[in-house]
Design an enzyme around this catalytic site. Structure first.
Site, PDB file in Angstrom:
ATOM      1  N   ARG A  29       1.309  -1.101   0.312  1.00 33.34           N
ATOM      2  CA  ARG A  29       0.237   0.446  -0.300  1.00 33.34           C
ATOM      3  C   ARG A  29       1.209   1.378  -0.308  1.00 33.34           C
ATOM      4  O   ARG A  29       0.598   2.401  -0.744  1.00 33.34           O
ATOM      5  CB  ARG A  29      -0.956  -0.373   1.677  1.00 33.34           C
ATOM      6  CG  ARG A  29      -1.652   1.174   1.116  1.00 33.34           C
ATOM      7  CD  ARG A  29      -2.517   0.482   1.858  1.00 33.34           C
ATOM      8  NE  ARG A  29      -4.471   1.906   2.335  1.00 33.34           N
ATOM      9  CZ  ARG A  29      -4.265   2.838   3.073  1.00 33.34           C
ATOM     10  NH1 ARG A  29      -3.710   2.771   4.373  1.00 33.34           N
ATOM     11  NH2 ARG A  29      -5.077   4.133   2.918  1.00 33.34           N
TER      12      ARG A  29
ATOM     13  N   HIS B 206      -5.842  -5.721  -2.737  1.00 33.22           N
ATOM     14  CA  HIS B 206      -6.873  -5.833  -1.379  1.00 33.22           C
ATOM     15  C   HIS B 206      -7.039  -7.331  -1.814  1.00 33.22           C
ATOM     16  O   HIS B 206      -7.666  -8.048  -0.173  1.00 33.22           O
ATOM     17  CB  HIS B 206      -7.851  -5.207  -1.436  1.00 33.22           C
ATOM     18  CG  HIS B 206      -7.212  -3.837  -1.876  1.00 33.22           C
ATOM     19  ND1 HIS B 206      -9.482  -3.092  -1.541  1.00 33.22           N
ATOM     20  CD2 HIS B 206      -6.859  -2.901  -1.716  1.00 33.22           C
ATOM     21  CE1 HIS B 206      -8.822  -2.072  -1.835  1.00 33.22           C
ATOM     22  NE2 HIS B 206      -6.980  -1.696  -1.693  1.00 33.22           N
TER      23      HIS B 206
ATOM     24  N   ASN C 106      -8.042   6.204   7.488  1.00 32.43           N
ATOM     25  CA  ASN C 106      -8.759   5.196   6.227  1.00 32.43           C
ATOM     26  C   ASN C 106      -7.156   5.884   5.660  1.00 32.43           C
ATOM     27  O   ASN C 106      -6.579   4.932   4.285  1.00 32.43           O
ATOM     28  CB  ASN C 106      -9.313   5.415   5.544  1.00 32.43           C
ATOM     29  CG  ASN C 106      -9.798   6.529   5.145  1.00 32.43           C
ATOM     30  OD1 ASN C 106      -9.071   7.844   5.150  1.00 32.43           O
ATOM     31  ND2 ASN C 106     -10.973   7.016   4.564  1.00 32.43           N
TER      32      ASN C 106
ATOM     33  N   HIS D 159       0.490   4.524  -2.089  1.00 31.46           N
ATOM     34  CA  HIS D 159       0.008   5.981  -2.066  1.00 31.46           C
ATOM     35  C   HIS D 159       1.281   6.338  -2.580  1.00 31.46           C
ATOM     36  O   HIS D 159       0.894   7.401  -3.409  1.00 31.46           O
ATOM     37  CB  HIS D 159       0.451   6.286  -0.643  1.00 31.46           C
ATOM     38  CG  HIS D 159      -1.248   5.780   0.501  1.00 31.46           C
ATOM     39  ND1 HIS D 159      -1.640   5.896   0.984  1.00 31.46           N
ATOM     40  CD2 HIS D 159      -1.556   4.813  -0.554  1.00 31.46           C
ATOM     41  CE1 HIS D 159      -3.046   5.735   1.125  1.00 31.46           C
ATOM     42  NE2 HIS D 159      -3.378   4.708   0.345  1.00 31.46           N
TER      43      HIS D 159
HETATM   44  C1  HEM Z   1      -8.627   1.310  -6.403  1.00 29.21           C
HETATM   45  C2  HEM Z   1      -8.816   2.375  -5.153  1.00 29.21           C
HETATM   46  C3  HEM Z   1      -8.329   1.820  -4.239  1.00 29.21           C
HETATM   47  C4  HEM Z   1      -8.859   1.902  -3.346  1.00 29.21           C
HETATM   48  C5  HEM Z   1     -10.363   3.380  -3.342  1.00 29.21           C
HETATM   49  C6  HEM Z   1      -8.441   2.454  -1.886  1.00 29.21           C
HETATM   50  C7  HEM Z   1      -8.912   1.558  -0.341  1.00 29.21           C
HETATM   51  C8  HEM Z   1      -8.411   0.757   0.591  1.00 29.21           C
HETATM   52  C9  HEM Z   1      -8.550   1.761   1.838  1.00 29.21           C
HETATM   53  C10 HEM Z   1      -9.708   2.271   2.673  1.00 29.21           C
HETATM   54  C11 HEM Z   1      -7.774   0.941   2.967  1.00 29.21           C
HETATM   55  C12 HEM Z   1      -7.950   0.512   4.337  1.00 29.21           C
HETATM   56  C13 HEM Z   1      -6.957   1.629   4.971  1.00 29.21           C
HETATM   57  C14 HEM Z   1      -7.660   1.201   6.476  1.00 29.21           C
HETATM   58  O1  HEM Z   1      -8.661   1.012   6.833  1.00 29.21           O
HETATM   59  O2  HEM Z   1      -6.070   1.175   7.203  1.00 29.21           O
HETATM   60  C15 HEM Z   1      -6.549   0.209   1.977  1.00 29.21           C
HETATM   61  C16 HEM Z   1      -6.380  -1.582   2.405  1.00 29.21           C
HETATM   62  C17 HEM Z   1      -5.348  -1.201   1.372  1.00 29.21           C
HETATM   63  N1  HEM Z   1      -4.539  -0.837   0.093  1.00 29.21           N
HETATM   64 FE1  HEM Z   1      -6.579  -0.142  -1.077  1.00 29.21          FE
HETATM   65  N2  HEM Z   1      -7.208   1.055  -2.137  1.00 29.21           N
HETATM   66  C18 HEM Z   1      -6.984   1.134  -3.419  1.00 29.21           C
HETATM   67  C19 HEM Z   1      -6.354   0.861  -4.432  1.00 29.21           C
HETATM   68  C20 HEM Z   1      -5.277   0.277  -4.019  1.00 29.21           C
HETATM   69  C21 HEM Z   1      -4.285  -0.560  -5.007  1.00 29.21           C
HETATM   70  C22 HEM Z   1      -4.178   0.183  -6.306  1.00 29.21           C
HETATM   71  C23 HEM Z   1      -3.723  -1.299  -3.916  1.00 29.21           C
HETATM   72  C24 HEM Z   1      -1.766  -1.763  -4.625  1.00 29.21           C
HETATM   73  C25 HEM Z   1      -1.683  -2.618  -5.358  1.00 29.21           C
HETATM   74  C26 HEM Z   1      -3.583  -1.536  -2.973  1.00 29.21           C
HETATM   75  C27 HEM Z   1      -3.549  -2.305  -1.340  1.00 29.21           C
HETATM   76  C28 HEM Z   1      -3.805  -2.270  -0.401  1.00 29.21           C
HETATM   77  C29 HEM Z   1      -3.652  -2.728   0.205  1.00 29.21           C
HETATM   78  C30 HEM Z   1      -2.043  -3.900   0.392  1.00 29.21           C
HETATM   79  C31 HEM Z   1      -4.095  -2.737   1.907  1.00 29.21           C
HETATM   80  C32 HEM Z   1      -3.960  -3.276   3.315  1.00 29.21           C
HETATM   81  C33 HEM Z   1      -2.570  -2.135   3.869  1.00 29.21           C
HETATM   82  C34 HEM Z   1      -2.475  -2.655   5.300  1.00 29.21           C
HETATM   83  O3  HEM Z   1      -3.195  -3.628   5.642  1.00 29.21           O
HETATM   84  O4  HEM Z   1      -1.777  -1.870   6.243  1.00 29.21           O
HETATM   85  N3  HEM Z   1      -5.244  -0.800  -2.448  1.00 29.21           N
HETATM   86  N4  HEM Z   1      -7.181   0.059   0.872  1.00 29.21           N
HETATM   87  C1  LIG Z   2     -11.158   8.918   3.913  1.00 31.33           C
HETATM   88  O1  LIG Z   2     -11.544   9.114   4.723  1.00 31.33           O
HETATM   89  C2  LIG Z   2     -12.817  10.206   4.453  1.00 31.33           C
HETATM   90  C3  LIG Z   2     -13.604  10.473   5.646  1.00 31.33           C
HETATM   91  O2  LIG Z   2     -12.816  10.305   6.596  1.00 31.33           O
HETATM   92  C4  LIG Z   2     -12.970  10.668   3.278  1.00 31.33           C
HETATM   93  O3  LIG Z   2     -13.167  12.356   3.209  1.00 31.33           O
HETATM   94  C5  LIG Z   2     -12.428  10.199   2.365  1.00 31.33           C
HETATM   95  O4  LIG Z   2     -11.469  10.390   1.461  1.00 31.33           O
HETATM   96  C6  LIG Z   2     -11.263   8.733   2.621  1.00 31.33           C
HETATM   97  N1  LIG Z   2     -10.413   8.427   1.683  1.00 31.33           N
HETATM   98  C7  LIG Z   2      -9.436   7.294   1.238  1.00 31.33           C
HETATM   99  C8  LIG Z   2      -7.981   7.426   0.744  1.00 31.33           C
HETATM  100  O5  LIG Z   2     -10.430   6.595   1.738  1.00 31.33           O
END
Ligand code: HEM
Ligand SMILES: *[C@@H]1O[C@H](CO)[C@@H](O)[C@H](O)[C@H]1NC(C)=O
Ligand SMILES: *[C@@H]1O[C@H](CO)[C@@H](O)[C@H](O)[C@H]1NC(C)=O
Ligand SMILES: *[C@@H]1O[C@H](CO)[C@@H](O)[C@H](O)[C@H]1NC(C)=O
Ligand SMILES: *[C@@H]1O[C@H](CO)[C@@H](O)[C@H](O)[C@H]1NC(C)=O
Ligand SMILES: *[C@@H]1O[C@H](CO)[C@@H](O)[C@H](O)[C@H]1NC(C)=O
Ligand SMILES: *[C@@H]1O[C@H](CO)[C@@H](O)[C@H](O)[C@H]1NC(C)=O
Length: 353
Positions: free
Chosen positions: A73, A206, A105, A77
C-alpha cells in the site's frame, strides 16, 4: 573522423548490448518503460541491491506477514500522489503515521516506514548513497507480492527521490475513497491512463491486508448495503458495533495473508469489504473482468504485473532530477548529518555507475 567512426561503432555495439540486456531482463513484461528508467539500472553501481532487500524482507515477513500489505500500500500511495518519488516517506507527508489530522483510512503503517529506512541503511552500507528510496519502496512492494504467494517479476529502476511531499488536499484528490462506486474509480484511474482491466487488477491488491472499520461502516449503518452478503454483514457488525468503531478486519476473508485470486471470489459472493471493491462486480463494465480473474489466477497475475509496472512508473523523477536521499524520512538539505559530511563526495559516489 577516425574518432567519430570509433565512437559510432562503440555506440552501435553498446546499443546492441543494451537491447540484448532488455531482452534478458524484463522481457516477459509487455509494458513500455519510461525514459530514464532501466531494467539494469544498478547492475554496476549496486548489483546486490535487490538481493539484499529480498533477503531482509523474507526475514521480516517470517515474523509478520502482515507487513507485506503495509509495504504494498505504501508504494500505491507513493505513486498515486505526485508520482513514485518516495515523497510519501518524508516526515510531514499526509499519509505518514505521525500525521494526527489524517483520517485512519489514509494513514499508512508506521512499521512500513521503519522497514524502508532499515532497507535503505542495508543497501547504502553495501553500495554508498546510490539507490533511491523510491526504488527501494518499488522493490519492496514487488517482493511483498511475491513473498505472499503472488507472481515474481522485474521492475524498471532508476527513480529519483522528490524534494517535497504533497499537500493533504493533493493526497485526498489522488486517492479515491473506498466509498466510491466503480464508475467513479474508473474515471479517477483513467486520468492516470489505467483502463478497466488495470483497475480491476490493481484492486486485487486487496487480496492481502487490513482495514479500519471507518473505511466500510457506512455500508452497515444506518442501513445495510443490499449488495453485501447478509452473513458477512453480521460478522462485520460484530467487529465494528457502531459507525465509529475503531477495530480492524481483513480485506480478503478467504485467504487474508495470501496473494492469490480469492479476492475476486469474495466479490462474486458479495463479500467485498469496500463499495469500491464490491461495485467492480455490480458494474457491467468490470463484472466480466472480475469473473475472469476469479476463474483464472494466472490471468489475474499476468494483468496485475502489467498494471503494477505501469503504476510503478507514474510521474517518476529520473536522471539528475530530485536526489538520492540519505535518510528516506528527510530530504538531504534538511539532513544535518549529511550536510556536515560534505555533500559533494557522496553525490560523486552516487554518480559512478
Ligand atoms: C482503487 C482504489 C483503491 C481504494 C479506494 C483503496 C482503499 C483502501 C482502503 C480504504 C484501505 C484500508 C485503509 C484502512 O482503513 O486502514 C486499503 C488498504 C489496502 N490497500 Fe487499497 N485502495 C485502492 C487501491 C489499492 C491498490 C492499487 C493497491 C495496491 C496494488 C492497494 C493495496 C492495499 C493494501 C495492501 C491494503 C492493506 C494495507 C495494510 O494492511 O496495511 N489498494 N485500501
Ligand atoms: C477517508 O475518509 C474520509 C472521511 O473520513 C474521506 O473524506 C476520504 O475520502 C477517505 N479517503 C480514503 C483514501 O479512503
Ligand atoms: C484544501 O481543501 C479544502 C476543502 O476542500 C479547502 O477548504 C482548502 O482551502 C484547501 N487548501 C488548500 C491549501 O488548497
Ligand atoms: C457513482 O457515483 C457518482 C458520484 O457519487 C454518481 O454521480 C453516479 O451516479 C454513481 N454511478 C452509479 C452507476 O451508481
Ligand atoms: C459517530 O461520530 C460522529 C462524529 O464524531 C457523531 O456525530 C456520532 O454521534 C457518532 N455516532 C455513534 C453511533 O457513536
Ligand atoms: C451497462 O449498463 C448501462 C446502464 O446501466 C447500459 O446503458 C449499457 O448498455 C450496459 N452495457 C452493457 C455492455 O451491458
Ligand atoms: C532519519 O531522519 C529522521 C527524521 O529526522 C530521524 O528521526 C532518524 O533518526 C534519521 N535516521 C537516521 C538513520 O539518521
Amino acid at each position: 573522423m577516425a574518432t567519430g567512426a570509433k565512437s559510432f561503432t562503440f555506440l552501435l555495439i553498446s546499443s546492441l548490448f543494451l537491447v540484448s540486456c532488455f531482452c534478458a531482463k524484463g522481457a516477459q513484461n509487455p509494458v513500455p518503460i519510461v525514459n530514464g528508467l532501466s531494467w539494469t539500472f544498478y547492475d554496476y553501481s549496486c548489483p546486490k541491491a535487490e538481493s539484499i532487500i529480498r533477503k531482509q524482507l523474507k526475514k521480516v515477513f517470517k515474523n509478520d506477514i502482515g507487513q507485506a500489505a503495509g509495504l504494498l500500500r505504501l508504494h500505491f500511495h507513493d505513486c498515486f500522489v505526485q508520482g513514485c518519488d518516495g515523497s510519501v516517506l518524508l516526515d510531514g507527508s499526509a499519509s505518514g503515521p505521525s500525521e494526527q489530522d489524517a483520517p485512519p483510512n489514509l494513514t499508512l503503517r508506521e512499521k512500513a516506514f521503519e522497514i524502508i529506512n532499515d532497507l535503505r541503511e542495508r543497501v547504502h552500507k553495501e553500495c554508498g548513497r546510490v539507490v533511491s528510496c523510491a526504488d527501494i519502496v518499488a522493490i519492496a512492494a514487488r517482493d511483498s507480492v511475491y513473498l505472499s504467494g503472488g507472481p515474481d517479476y522485474d521492475i524498471p529502476l532508476g527513480r529519483r527521490d522528490g524534494l517535497n511531499f504533497a499537500t493533504q488536499n493533493a493526497t485526498l484528490a489522488n486517492l479515491p475513497p473506498p466509498t466510491a462506486n466503480a464508475s467513479t474509480i474508473l474515471r479517477s484511474l483513467a486520468t492516470k491512463k489505467f483502463d478497466a482491466t488495470d483497475v480491476v487488477a490493481l484492486s486485487g491488491g486487496h487480496t492481502i491486508g487490513l482495514s479500519h472499520c471507518s473505511s466500510f461502516t457506512g455500508r452497515l449503518y444506518p442501513t445495510q448495503d443490499p449488495t453485501m452478503d447478509k452473513a458477512f454483514a453480521n460478522d462485520l457488525k460484530g467487529i465494528c458495533p457502531t459507525i465509529n468503531s475503531t477495530g480492524t478486519t481483513v480485506l480478503d476473508i478467504r485467504t487474508p495473508n495470501k496473494f492469490d485470486n480469492k479476492y475476486y471470489v469474495d466479490l462474486m459472493n458479495r463479500q467485498g469489504l469496500f463499495t469500491s471493491d464490491q461495485d467492480l462486480y455490480s458494474y457491467n463494465k468490470t463484472r466480466d473482468i472480475v469473473t475472469s480473474f476469479a476463474e483464472d489466477e494466472s490471468l489475474f497475475f499476468e494483468k496485475f504485473v502489467v498494471a503494477m509496472i505501469k503504476m510503478s512508473q507514474l510521474s517518476v523523477l529520473t536522471g539528475n532530477q530530485g536526489e538520492i536521499r540519505a535518510n528516506c524520512s528527510v530530504r538531504n538539505s534538511d539532513n544535518s548529518y549529511l550536510v556536515s559530511v560534505v555533500e559533494e563526495d557522496l553525490e560523486t559516489k552516487s554518480e559512478l555507475r
